[in-house]
Design an enzyme around this catalytic site. Structure first.
Site, PDB file in Angstrom:
ATOM      1  N   ARG A   1      35.046   1.972  43.025  1.00 20.89           N
ATOM      2  CA  ARG A   1      36.357   2.609  43.417  1.00 20.89           C
ATOM      3  C   ARG A   1      36.525   2.947  44.940  1.00 20.89           C
ATOM      4  O   ARG A   1      37.521   2.740  45.330  1.00 20.89           O
ATOM      5  CB  ARG A   1      36.234   4.061  42.720  1.00 20.89           C
ATOM      6  CG  ARG A   1      36.247   4.161  41.124  1.00 20.89           C
ATOM      7  CD  ARG A   1      35.791   5.331  40.607  1.00 20.89           C
ATOM      8  NE  ARG A   1      36.921   6.406  41.317  1.00 20.89           N
ATOM      9  CZ  ARG A   1      36.274   7.742  41.271  1.00 20.89           C
ATOM     10  NH1 ARG A   1      35.023   7.949  41.114  1.00 20.89           N
ATOM     11  NH2 ARG A   1      37.050   8.747  41.752  1.00 20.89           N
TER      12      ARG A   1
ATOM     13  N   HIS B   1      29.005  21.276  44.635  1.00 25.16           N
ATOM     14  CA  HIS B   1      29.666  19.678  44.744  1.00 25.16           C
ATOM     15  C   HIS B   1      31.017  20.111  45.468  1.00 25.16           C
ATOM     16  O   HIS B   1      31.945  20.903  45.205  1.00 25.16           O
ATOM     17  CB  HIS B   1      29.847  18.985  43.685  1.00 25.16           C
ATOM     18  CG  HIS B   1      30.166  17.487  43.520  1.00 25.16           C
ATOM     19  ND1 HIS B   1      28.836  16.921  43.643  1.00 25.16           N
ATOM     20  CD2 HIS B   1      31.293  16.817  43.550  1.00 25.16           C
ATOM     21  CE1 HIS B   1      29.252  15.392  43.796  1.00 25.16           C
ATOM     22  NE2 HIS B   1      30.622  15.408  44.103  1.00 25.16           N
TER      23      HIS B   1
ATOM     24  N   SER C   1      33.225  11.586  37.014  1.00 28.14           N
ATOM     25  CA  SER C   1      32.271  11.271  37.873  1.00 28.14           C
ATOM     26  C   SER C   1      31.364  12.283  38.447  1.00 28.14           C
ATOM     27  O   SER C   1      30.021  12.282  38.384  1.00 28.14           O
ATOM     28  CB  SER C   1      33.055  10.668  39.285  1.00 28.14           C
ATOM     29  OG  SER C   1      32.024  10.591  40.264  1.00 28.14           O
TER      30      SER C   1
ATOM     31  N   LYS D   1      27.245  13.650  36.611  1.00 30.96           N
ATOM     32  CA  LYS D   1      26.253  13.623  37.509  1.00 30.96           C
ATOM     33  C   LYS D   1      25.661  15.268  37.289  1.00 30.96           C
ATOM     34  O   LYS D   1      24.653  15.612  37.632  1.00 30.96           O
ATOM     35  CB  LYS D   1      26.586  13.448  39.011  1.00 30.96           C
ATOM     36  CG  LYS D   1      26.490  12.136  39.125  1.00 30.96           C
ATOM     37  CD  LYS D   1      27.176  11.446  40.531  1.00 30.96           C
ATOM     38  CE  LYS D   1      28.532  12.119  41.063  1.00 30.96           C
ATOM     39  NZ  LYS D   1      29.281  11.450  41.980  1.00 30.96           N
TER      40      LYS D   1
HETATM   41  N1  URA Z   1      32.883  13.199  44.282  1.00 31.08           N
HETATM   42  C1  URA Z   1      32.271  12.470  43.301  1.00 31.08           C
HETATM   43  O1  URA Z   1      31.158  12.389  43.087  1.00 31.08           O
HETATM   44  N2  URA Z   1      33.057  11.499  42.585  1.00 31.08           N
HETATM   45  C2  URA Z   1      34.305  11.377  42.556  1.00 31.08           C
HETATM   46  O2  URA Z   1      35.007  10.591  42.157  1.00 31.08           O
HETATM   47  C3  URA Z   1      35.133  12.214  43.642  1.00 31.08           C
HETATM   48  C4  URA Z   1      34.085  13.067  44.531  1.00 31.08           C
END
Ligand code: URA
Length: 424
Positions: free
Chosen positions: A168, A82, A183, A187
């Site tokens: 956001r 990520h 966040s 996930k």
């Molecule tokens: N990537 C995400 O999934 N969430 C965020 O808040 C920032 C980057």
């Protein structure tokens, strides 16, 4: 308890309890609170922060807002990557197929653009026909057979993040360590990989503007990972200038294809080799240098590109139909000198304004627009030489806004390193 009381509490810089955080997230998912109250609470969190305990409770509440994905039907080591987001950050498009060419399994769920930063799913959707939504069984089958699939977050995976992310994006509440950490980690925990690698971008074009904040974000995410027994490694990388030359969805797909064919920009290659080398060496127990050498080979032999092509065609995409706008204008330098700075945030905002990103939740992306840099920091530019090509659709932009993103000086420039440190 009311959401207003919780907003007032955070406004006064007080710590929220686990119960209060659950009340907010659970109620929000049942549709009980208006967007303006949720946005107000988000802004209070941006301004007044959350400690590690509150951040963990928020992650946990978000994680339990929906389903989690069981990847046990996928054979082999499942890796996930990520990025905290940047400008021109097309790493996933290159890294995911590359890793799968080592036999690692990449079952990846990605996001859309957030603030001035682009999103992998918007980029993939610029490929005509590419399906970002697959049923669970098809997703798992593809990962087992091809080794890689990149899809959007499935309908009921962390619905709390879906809601918060969209709010956001358009309420100036993106850049907050607890909101970003919860966040990402909600996930990533929900999507079940064995090994998680996070690229924490630092600098003017990133959500984290300095190394200290980036390190704090990395440590917060690693600590959350530990609480769920998920091995998490972070790399802190420079985002003062855009990554590569391309900014904008189809343009970035094209640059990713070039990179997968071994002809990518130097900085993109350096980052990919470093990240892929680390993941391969950590998961396959080989020396880092050897792993990096093997990555080069995967590009040079065309194996990495083949994986990308296979993934795209399995998901219905047709790369021969990738379209880049034909309405092009060239922005040229008014003076000669060395490029000392390229304002990644400024260019990211310009790309967003011309349609590569969203300014309101309802905005539609113009996939074929964007910016293509002709110079990077440290390069020399002649008077009247091209700095950027701008690909437009129906939204115009002032040349000066683009020129203002470049600082040009007489003296040669020393470049900042691309990779700062690894935190694990
Ligand atoms: N990537 C995400 O999934 N969430 C965020 O808040 C920032 C980057």
């Amino acid at each position: 308890m009311t959401l207003l009381e919780i907003i007032e509490k955070k406004k006064r810089k007080n710590e929220l309890s686990e119960e209060e955080i659950h009340f907010w997230i659970d109620g929000m998912c049942r549709g009980e609170f208006p967007d303006y109250q949720i946005s107000s609470l988000l802004m209070a969190i941006v301004l007044n922060g959350m400690n590690r305990e509150e951040t963990f409770y928020l992650t946990d509440a978000m994680l339990h807002s929906g389903e989690t994905i069981d990847l046990s039907a996928i054979e082999g080591i499942k890796v996930d990557k990520h990025s905290t987001g940047g400008v021109g950050d097309k790493v996933t498009l290159i890294l995911a197929p590359l890793l799968s060419s080592f036999g690692l399994k990449v079952a990846k769920m990605s996001g859309r653009g957030l603030g001035h930063t682009g999103g992998t799913i918007d980029k993939l959707e610029s490929i005509p026909g590419y399906r970002v939504e697959l049923e669970r069984d098809e997703f798992i089958k593809q990962v087992n057979e091809v080794g890689v699939s990149v899809i959007s977050q499935s309908g009921n995976l962390v619905p709390a993040d879906k809601k918060l992310y969209a709010l956001r994006d358009v309420t100036g509440t993106v850049d907050s360590i607890p909101l970003i950490a919860s966040s990402i980690m909600s996930k990533k925990i929900a999507s079940g990989a064995d090994f998680l690698f996070i690229d924490v971008k630092v600098g003017n074009g990133a959500l984290m503007k300095n190394i200290e904040d980036a390190r704090e974000l990395a440590k917060t995410m690693i600590e959350i990972g530990k609480r769920y027994d998920k091995k998490t490694v972070c790399i802190l990388t420079n985002m003062d200038e855009p990554l590569g030359y391309a900014i904008g969805n189809a343009l970035e797909v094209q640059e990713s294809i070039d990179t997968l064919k071994g002809m990518g920009p130097e900085d993109v290659m350096e980052l990919i080799i470093k990240v892929a080398g680390l993941i391969v060496s950590k998961t396959q127990n080989i020396e880092l240098e050897e792993a990096e050498q093997q990555c080069f080979k995967k590009f040079n032999t065309g194996v990495a590109y083949q994986k990308f092509e296979e993934m795209v065609s399995r998901q219905g995409g047709d790369l021969s139909k990738l379209e880049i706008s034909k309405r092009i204008f060239s922005v040229r330098s008014a003076k000669a000198g060395y490029i000392a700075k390229i304002d990644a945030l400024g260019l990211g905002e310009i790309a967003r304004k011309i349609g590569a990103g969203r300014l309101t939740k309802e905005d539609k992306i113009h996939y074929q627009v964007g910016l293509l840099l002709n110079k990077k920091v440290g390069d020399f530019v002649e008077v009247n030489e091209e700095l950027v090509k701008v690909y437009l659709d129906d939204i115009d932009i002032k040349i000066n806004e683009i020129l203002d993103c470049f600082v040009i000086q007489e003296d040669a420039v020393e470049k900042e390193p691309l990779i700062y440190e690894i935190v694990d």
